[in-house]
Design a protein around this motif. Structure first.
Motif, mmCIF file in Angstrom:
data_model
loop_
_atom_site.group_PDB
_atom_site.id
_atom_site.type_symbol
_atom_site.label_atom_id
_atom_site.label_comp_id
_atom_site.label_asym_id
_atom_site.label_seq_id
_atom_site.Cartn_x
_atom_site.Cartn_y
_atom_site.Cartn_z
ATOM 1 N N VAL A 19 51.154 31.381 37.380
ATOM 2 C CA VAL A 19 51.883 32.653 37.287
ATOM 3 C C VAL A 19 51.703 33.442 38.580
ATOM 4 O O VAL A 19 52.671 33.953 39.159
ATOM 5 C CB VAL A 19 51.421 33.486 36.067
ATOM 6 N N ILE A 20 50.466 33.514 39.066
ATOM 7 C CA ILE A 20 50.186 34.248 40.299
ATOM 8 C C ILE A 20 50.908 33.614 41.482
ATOM 9 O O ILE A 20 51.557 34.304 42.280
ATOM 10 C CB ILE A 20 48.667 34.304 40.559
ATOM 11 N N LYS A 21 50.796 32.301 41.600
ATOM 12 C CA LYS A 21 51.406 31.600 42.744
ATOM 13 C C LYS A 21 52.926 31.756 42.746
ATOM 14 O O LYS A 21 53.525 32.020 43.798
ATOM 15 C CB LYS A 21 51.048 30.110 42.709
ATOM 16 N N LEU A 22 53.554 31.585 41.595
ATOM 17 C CA LEU A 22 55.014 31.707 41.524
ATOM 18 C C LEU A 22 55.469 33.128 41.837
ATOM 19 O O LEU A 22 56.397 33.340 42.627
ATOM 20 C CB LEU A 22 55.509 31.274 40.145
ATOM 21 N N TYR A 23 54.826 34.105 41.205
ATOM 22 C CA TYR A 23 55.198 35.501 41.416
ATOM 23 C C TYR A 23 55.032 35.885 42.893
ATOM 24 O O TYR A 23 55.923 36.472 43.505
ATOM 25 C CB TYR A 23 54.356 36.407 40.526
ATOM 26 N N THR A 26 61.434 37.189 39.502
ATOM 27 C CA THR A 26 60.922 38.540 39.266
ATOM 28 C C THR A 26 60.067 39.008 40.439
ATOM 29 O O THR A 26 60.188 40.160 40.879
ATOM 30 C CB THR A 26 60.118 38.597 37.953
ATOM 31 N N GLY A 27 59.203 38.134 40.954
ATOM 32 C CA GLY A 27 58.397 38.493 42.124
ATOM 33 C C GLY A 27 59.276 38.841 43.311
ATOM 34 O O GLY A 27 59.044 39.834 44.010
ATOM 35 N N CYS A 28 60.300 38.055 43.527
ATOM 36 C CA CYS A 28 61.244 38.277 44.617
ATOM 37 C C CYS A 28 61.990 39.602 44.441
ATOM 38 O O CYS A 28 62.052 40.441 45.339
ATOM 39 C CB CYS A 28 62.216 37.100 44.660
ATOM 40 N N THR A 29 62.531 39.813 43.262
ATOM 41 C CA THR A 29 63.297 41.029 42.969
ATOM 42 C C THR A 29 62.407 42.271 43.010
ATOM 43 O O THR A 29 62.833 43.329 43.480
ATOM 44 C CB THR A 29 63.970 40.911 41.584
ATOM 45 N N LEU A 86 51.657 42.351 38.870
ATOM 46 C CA LEU A 86 51.254 40.978 38.594
ATOM 47 C C LEU A 86 50.520 40.840 37.266
ATOM 48 O O LEU A 86 50.748 39.890 36.516
ATOM 49 C CB LEU A 86 50.397 40.470 39.748
ATOM 50 N N ASP A 87 49.649 41.786 36.940
ATOM 51 C CA ASP A 87 48.890 41.717 35.677
ATOM 52 C C ASP A 87 49.811 41.690 34.460
ATOM 53 O O ASP A 87 49.535 40.991 33.483
ATOM 54 C CB ASP A 87 47.922 42.891 35.552
ATOM 55 N N ASP A 88 50.893 42.435 34.517
ATOM 56 C CA ASP A 88 51.853 42.436 33.401
ATOM 57 C C ASP A 88 52.435 41.050 33.177
ATOM 58 O O ASP A 88 52.645 40.626 32.045
ATOM 59 C CB ASP A 88 52.999 43.422 33.657
ATOM 60 N N HIS A 89 52.683 40.332 34.270
ATOM 61 C CA HIS A 89 53.274 38.994 34.140
ATOM 62 C C HIS A 89 52.257 37.959 33.665
ATOM 63 O O HIS A 89 52.606 37.038 32.949
ATOM 64 C CB HIS A 89 53.922 38.586 35.467
ATOM 65 N N ILE A 90 51.012 38.138 34.058
ATOM 66 C CA ILE A 90 49.963 37.238 33.568
ATOM 67 C C ILE A 90 49.861 37.368 32.051
ATOM 68 O O ILE A 90 49.749 36.375 31.331
ATOM 69 C CB ILE A 90 48.621 37.534 34.258
ATOM 70 N N LYS A 91 49.923 38.601 31.550
ATOM 71 C CA LYS A 91 49.869 38.826 30.103
ATOM 72 C C LYS A 91 51.141 38.345 29.414
ATOM 73 O O LYS A 91 51.090 37.721 28.358
ATOM 74 C CB LYS A 91 49.658 40.315 29.810
#
Length: 197
Positions: A156-160, A121-124, A141-146
Motif C-alpha cells: 500500500v505504501i509503495k503503490l501510493y 489516488t497517490g498520484c491524484t 497515507l495512514d487512511d489508505h493503509i487502514k
C-alpha cells in the motif's frame, strides 16, 4: 473418620467453593450470553474464549492470571458494541464466519484492482496538494493503509508513494488514471500483495 479424611474433605469443599465463585466472576451478564457464542480475544500471552455450556470465559496462556474478570467483561462488552455497530449478526460465531469468508473471497485479481486505485489516488492526491499548495493535507497515507487492510502494509505504501512521486517528478502533468494500470501492474507482477493474516 480420621483427621486426615476430614482435612481432605474440607480442602476439597473449599476448592469447589472457590472454583464456583471464580467461574461466576469470569462470566458476563446473562443478557449477553447468546451473543457471546464464538467470542475470542487475544491479550499478550493469553487467549480468551467463551464456553457456551458454562457461560464463562476460558483462558489459555501463562499471562492470564494478570487479566482481571472485570477487564475481560469490559473488553467483551466493547467487542459486542463494535460488532453490533458494524453488522447485524446475532453472535460472534456468525461475525467471525463472515469475516473469514470475506478474507477467502478476496482474490489476487481483487487486490490487483485495488493496487491500481491506490496508485491513482497517490498520484491524484499529489496533484490536489500542488493545486492547493497544501501537500500535508493531501498526503493521507495512514487512511489508505487502514482502508486497504486486506493488502499488506508495504505494498500500500509503495503503490501510493509511487503514484505521489511520479506526479511530483512530472510537476503534476500526468493523467493518473491512464498511467495507474501500468504502474500498478509493474509492481504486482509475480507477487501476491494480499494480507493473509
Amino acid at each position: 473418620m480420621t483427621f486426615k479424611n476430614v482435612l481432605t474433605a474440607t480442602l476439597m469443599s473449599l476448592i469447589c467453593l472457590s472454583t464456583a465463585s471464580t467461574a461466576a466472576d469470569y462470566s458476563m451478564p446473562s443478557e449477553q450470553w447468546a451473543f457471546m457464542e464464538g467470542y475470542k480475544y487475544e491479550y499478550p500471552n493469553c487467549n480468551v474464549s467463551w464456553a457456551v455450556k458454562t457461560s464463562t470465559f476460558i483462558t489459555n496462556g501463562y499471562a492470564c492470571d494478570s487479566i482481571t474478570p472485570q477487564r475481560m467483561q469490559r473488553d467483551a462488552l466493547v467487542s459486542i458494541d463494535y460488532v453490533k455497530k458494524h453488522s447485524n449478526v446475532s453472535n460472534f460465531k456468525t461475525y467471525y464466519s463472515i469475516i473469514e469468508y470475506a478474507k477467502k473471497t478476496y482474490s489476487i485479481y481483487d487486490a490487483n484492482q485495488d493496487a491500481r486505485i491506490i496508485w491513482a489516488t497517490g498520484c491524484t492526491n499529489f496533484k490536489n496538494g500542488l493545486n492547493e499548495g497544501n501537500f500535508v493535507k493531501w498526503l493521507n497515507l495512514d487512511d489508505h493503509i487502514k482502508k486497504y487492510s486486506r493488502i499488506k502494509r508495504i505494498p500500500v505504501i509503495k503503490l501510493y508513494m509511487d503514484g505521489w512521486d511520479t506526479a511530483r517528478l512530472l510537476n503534476g502533468v500526468v493523467n493518473c488514471n491512464e498511467l495507474a494500470p501500468y504502474r500498478a501492474e509493474d509492481y504486482v507482477s509475480g507477487i501476491d500483495i494480499r494480507n493473509t493474516n
